[in-house]
Write a protein that holds these residues in place. Structure first.
Motif, PDB file in Angstrom:
ATOM      1  N   LEU A 123       1.164  -1.571  -0.027  1.00  0.00           N
ATOM      2  CA  LEU A 123       0.103   0.092   0.240  1.00  0.00           C
ATOM      3  C   LEU A 123       1.031   1.468   0.225  1.00  0.00           C
ATOM      4  CD1 LEU A 123      -3.022  -0.817   2.072  1.00  0.00           C
ATOM      5  CD2 LEU A 123      -3.479  -0.439   0.239  1.00  0.00           C
ATOM      6  N   PRO A 124       0.585   2.424  -1.263  1.00  0.00           N
ATOM      7  CA  PRO A 124       1.787   3.224  -1.258  1.00  0.00           C
ATOM      8  C   PRO A 124       1.231   3.835   0.290  1.00  0.00           C
ATOM      9  CG  PRO A 124       0.023   3.110  -2.717  1.00  0.00           C
ATOM     10  CD  PRO A 124      -0.237   2.497  -2.320  1.00  0.00           C
ATOM     11  N   ASP A 125       1.905   5.116   0.828  1.00  0.00           N
ATOM     12  CA  ASP A 125       2.131   5.897   1.701  1.00  0.00           C
ATOM     13  C   ASP A 125       1.478   7.196   1.691  1.00  0.00           C
ATOM     14  OD1 ASP A 125       3.721   7.861   0.527  1.00  0.00           O
ATOM     15  OD2 ASP A 125       5.977   6.737   1.143  1.00  0.00           O
ATOM     16  N   ALA A 126       1.258   8.242   2.256  1.00  0.00           N
ATOM     17  CA  ALA A 126       0.110   9.213   2.383  1.00  0.00           C
ATOM     18  C   ALA A 126       1.125   9.801   1.472  1.00  0.00           C
ATOM     19  CB  ALA A 126      -0.006  10.223   3.360  1.00  0.00           C
ATOM     20  N   LEU A 127       1.917  10.110   1.470  1.00  0.00           N
ATOM     21  CA  LEU A 127       2.734  11.598   0.548  1.00  0.00           C
ATOM     22  C   LEU A 127       2.511  10.723  -1.455  1.00  0.00           C
ATOM     23  CD1 LEU A 127       3.541  14.147  -0.153  1.00  0.00           C
ATOM     24  CD2 LEU A 127       6.144  12.979   0.393  1.00  0.00           C
ATOM     25  N   THR A 128       2.418   9.559  -0.889  1.00  0.00           N
ATOM     26  CA  THR A 128       2.510   8.567  -2.480  1.00  0.00           C
ATOM     27  C   THR A 128       1.010   9.009  -3.098  1.00  0.00           C
ATOM     28  OG1 THR A 128       4.081   7.556  -2.342  1.00  0.00           O
ATOM     29  CG2 THR A 128       2.578   6.884  -3.963  1.00  0.00           C
ATOM     30  N   ILE A 129       0.004   9.183  -2.334  1.00  0.00           N
ATOM     31  CA  ILE A 129      -1.405   8.722  -2.492  1.00  0.00           C
ATOM     32  C   ILE A 129      -1.265  10.333  -2.921  1.00  0.00           C
ATOM     33  CG2 ILE A 129      -3.554   8.575  -1.753  1.00  0.00           C
ATOM     34  CD1 ILE A 129      -2.622   6.403  -0.114  1.00  0.00           C
ATOM     35  N   ALA A 130      -1.021  10.983  -2.530  1.00  0.00           N
ATOM     36  CA  ALA A 130      -1.177  12.417  -2.312  1.00  0.00           C
ATOM     37  C   ALA A 130      -0.908  12.871  -3.728  1.00  0.00           C
ATOM     38  CB  ALA A 130      -0.604  13.363  -1.546  1.00  0.00           C
ATOM     39  N   GLY A 131       0.230  12.727  -4.344  1.00  0.00           N
ATOM     40  CA  GLY A 131       1.057  12.402  -5.554  1.00  0.00           C
ATOM     41  C   GLY A 131       0.597  11.633  -7.007  1.00  0.00           C
ATOM     42  N   MET A 132      -0.582  10.976  -6.620  1.00  0.00           N
ATOM     43  CA  MET A 132      -0.849  10.513  -7.108  1.00  0.00           C
ATOM     44  C   MET A 132      -2.282  10.769  -7.474  1.00  0.00           C
ATOM     45  SD  MET A 132      -0.964   5.913  -6.706  1.00  0.00           S
ATOM     46  CE  MET A 132       0.354   5.350  -6.548  1.00  0.00           C
ATOM     47  N   ALA A 133      -2.718  11.849  -6.247  1.00  0.00           N
ATOM     48  CA  ALA A 133      -4.100  12.653  -6.633  1.00  0.00           C
ATOM     49  C   ALA A 133      -3.390  13.640  -7.146  1.00  0.00           C
ATOM     50  CB  ALA A 133      -4.395  12.880  -5.437  1.00  0.00           C
ATOM     51  N   LEU A 134      -2.761  14.337  -7.118  1.00  0.00           N
ATOM     52  CA  LEU A 134      -2.148  15.746  -7.736  1.00  0.00           C
ATOM     53  C   LEU A 134      -2.290  15.008  -9.483  1.00  0.00           C
ATOM     54  CD1 LEU A 134      -2.224  18.598  -8.027  1.00  0.00           C
ATOM     55  CD2 LEU A 134       0.592  17.825  -6.762  1.00  0.00           C
ATOM     56  N   ILE A 135      -1.398  13.861  -9.363  1.00  0.00           N
ATOM     57  CA  ILE A 135      -1.674  13.550 -11.210  1.00  0.00           C
ATOM     58  C   ILE A 135      -2.612  13.437 -11.709  1.00  0.00           C
ATOM     59  CG2 ILE A 135      -0.607  12.128 -12.362  1.00  0.00           C
ATOM     60  CD1 ILE A 135       1.829  11.400 -10.495  1.00  0.00           C
ATOM     61  N   ILE A 136      -3.712  13.063 -11.066  1.00  0.00           N
ATOM     62  CA  ILE A 136      -5.632  12.685 -11.708  1.00  0.00           C
ATOM     63  C   ILE A 136      -5.645  13.853 -12.023  1.00  0.00           C
ATOM     64  CG2 ILE A 136      -7.614  11.700 -10.804  1.00  0.00           C
ATOM     65  CD1 ILE A 136      -5.560   9.839  -9.780  1.00  0.00           C
ATOM     66  N   ALA A 137      -5.786  14.714 -10.760  1.00  0.00           N
ATOM     67  CA  ALA A 137      -6.462  16.274 -10.700  1.00  0.00           C
ATOM     68  C   ALA A 137      -5.707  16.821 -12.012  1.00  0.00           C
ATOM     69  CB  ALA A 137      -6.218  16.882  -9.845  1.00  0.00           C
ATOM     70  N   ALA A 138      -4.936  17.236 -12.149  1.00  0.00           N
ATOM     71  CA  ALA A 138      -3.737  18.468 -13.126  1.00  0.00           C
ATOM     72  C   ALA A 138      -4.235  17.100 -14.301  1.00  0.00           C
ATOM     73  CB  ALA A 138      -2.127  18.032 -12.680  1.00  0.00           C
ATOM     74  N   GLY A 139      -3.570  16.522 -14.891  1.00  0.00           N
ATOM     75  CA  GLY A 139      -3.728  15.501 -16.326  1.00  0.00           C
ATOM     76  C   GLY A 139      -5.922  16.274 -16.976  1.00  0.00           C
ATOM     77  N   SER A 140      -6.747  15.293 -15.421  1.00  0.00           N
ATOM     78  CA  SER A 140      -7.824  15.870 -16.561  1.00  0.00           C
ATOM     79  C   SER A 140      -7.944  16.621 -16.364  1.00  0.00           C
ATOM     80  CB  SER A 140      -8.522  15.063 -14.990  1.00  0.00           C
ATOM     81  OG  SER A 140      -8.932  13.667 -15.083  1.00  0.00           O
ATOM     82  N   ALA A 141      -7.443  17.749 -15.919  1.00  0.00           N
ATOM     83  CA  ALA A 141      -8.154  19.669 -15.698  1.00  0.00           C
ATOM     84  C   ALA A 141      -7.489  19.867 -17.531  1.00  0.00           C
ATOM     85  CB  ALA A 141      -7.435  20.095 -14.886  1.00  0.00           C
ATOM     86  N   VAL A 142      -6.259  19.134 -17.885  1.00  0.00           N
ATOM     87  CA  VAL A 142      -5.597  19.636 -19.023  1.00  0.00           C
ATOM     88  C   VAL A 142      -6.707  18.772 -19.684  1.00  0.00           C
ATOM     89  CG1 VAL A 142      -3.748  19.116 -20.327  1.00  0.00           C
ATOM     90  CG2 VAL A 142      -2.961  19.756 -18.331  1.00  0.00           C
ATOM     91  N   ALA A 143      -6.965  17.923 -19.593  1.00  0.00           N
ATOM     92  CA  ALA A 143      -7.954  17.105 -21.054  1.00  0.00           C
ATOM     93  C   ALA A 143      -8.705  18.065 -20.853  1.00  0.00           C
ATOM     94  CB  ALA A 143      -7.770  16.010 -20.275  1.00  0.00           C
ATOM     95  N   LEU A 144     -10.123  18.308 -19.528  1.00  0.00           N
ATOM     96  CA  LEU A 144     -10.800  19.132 -19.598  1.00  0.00           C
ATOM     97  C   LEU A 144     -10.283  19.970 -20.638  1.00  0.00           C
ATOM     98  CD1 LEU A 144     -13.872  19.166 -19.227  1.00  0.00           C
ATOM     99  CD2 LEU A 144     -13.353  21.156 -16.872  1.00  0.00           C
ATOM    100  N   LEU A 145      -9.810  21.303 -20.473  1.00  0.00           N
ATOM    101  CA  LEU A 145      -9.159  22.047 -21.657  1.00  0.00           C
ATOM    102  C   LEU A 145      -8.623  21.731 -23.275  1.00  0.00           C
ATOM    103  CD1 LEU A 145      -6.810  23.976 -19.455  1.00  0.00           C
ATOM    104  CD2 LEU A 145      -9.481  24.651 -19.143  1.00  0.00           C
TER     105      LEU A 145
END
Length: 283
Positions: free
Chosen positions: A251-273
């Motif tokens: 299981l990833p640690d908290a910082l890794t999960i936070a990094g994944m969440a940031l990647i998903i959020a930023a990538g999804s926002a780019v796709a939306l634009l």
């Protein structure tokens, strides 16, 4: 749209599942990573050959096709080595530097237009990768290999877009498989394991699982615009976390999960634009 999303989610589950089989082969059974790489491309080539051989005949003289094949061969070799050394989810997180590399190369090499907001989102995605890799602190050799793999894949995506209007899709698909078989062939000699039923099944699943995922993704893209489905590519990260926990107990640690969440959020926002850009242009 709902059907396309469902197919996309299934596709993004098959790809990490194939990689999980690769990790079992290399990290638990001790199979050489180069064997996994070579068989992955060889089995894929055998499956595609009956459908794409005519398109493939016409493109081999183009040096760019060989360059593209070398890039994907190197990328898959690096990520297979990464799976041997690091948790599945962490590798996928580091690997997602690929969209950022592709974005930068597309702007620089393909002269694609972009905006300040998209550039900021790409930087945020890169911050997410840094949160996973943590260079200079907890970086492992496995994550280093994953970063190299991600850079290779970003370059591969850019070259694929460069060739998309000049080389038939069937030719690109076939050469993507056969080229790496030829290029990695000399390195697999002497690295074939003593075949068992378990190794045979895992080898098959590693190759076919990845191929099914990519084929389903193409079907989804035929049903809906790629820009609308792009955010669902990041479902691979969620699938990788679940598979890493269920199969390997990681299981990833908290910082890794936070990094994944940031990647998903930023990538999804780019796709939306990107999905909204044609509408704005017509207005």
């Amino acid at each position: 749209m709902t059907k396309a999303i469902l197919i996309m989610l299934i596709a993004m589950s098959f790809i990490p599942a194939g990689d999980a089989a690769s990790k079992v082969l290399t990290s638990q059974i001790g199979v050489a990573p180069i064997y996994v790489v070579w068989t992955r491309f060889a089995i894929g080539a055998l499956i595609l050959l009956p459908f794409t051989w005519r398109a493939g005949l016409a493109v081999w003289r183009d040096w760019r096709v060989w360059f593209r094949s070398a890039i994907i061969a190197l990328g898959i070799s690096c990520i297979t080595q990464a799976f041997k050394l690091a948790p599945l989810a962490d590798v996928f997180g580091a690997f997602f530097i690929a969209p950022m590399v592709s974005y930068i190369l597309s702007v620089w090499f393909l002269k694609e237009r972009t905006g300040a907001v998209q550039s900021v989102l790409v930087v945020l995605g890169f911050v997410g990768v840094l949160m996973i890799v943590r260079p200079g602190f907890d970086t492992s050799a496995g994550l280093g290999w994953a970063l190299i793999a991600g850079c290779c894949y970003g370059l591969f995506l850019t070259v694929s877009r460069w060739l998309a209007g000049q080389v038939a899709l069937g030719g690109l698909m076939l050469t993507q498989m056969i080229g790496p078989v030829v290029l990695t062939g000399p390195f697999v000699i002497g690295n074939f394991p003593e075949m068992t039923t378990e190794i045979a099944w895992l080898t098959l699943y590693s190759s076919v699982g990845s191929m099914i995922g990519n084929v389903l993704m193409l079907f989804a893209y035929k049903m809906q615009e790629a820009s609308k489905l792009a955010p669902f590519v990041y479902f691979q990260l969620i699938s990788a976390v679940l598979l890493g926990w269920l199969v390997f107990g990681d299981l990833p640690d908290a910082l890794t999960i936070a990094g994944m969440a940031l990647i998903i959020a930023a990538g999804s926002a780019v796709a939306l634009l990107q999905s909204r850009r044609p509408i704005a242009a017509r207005a």
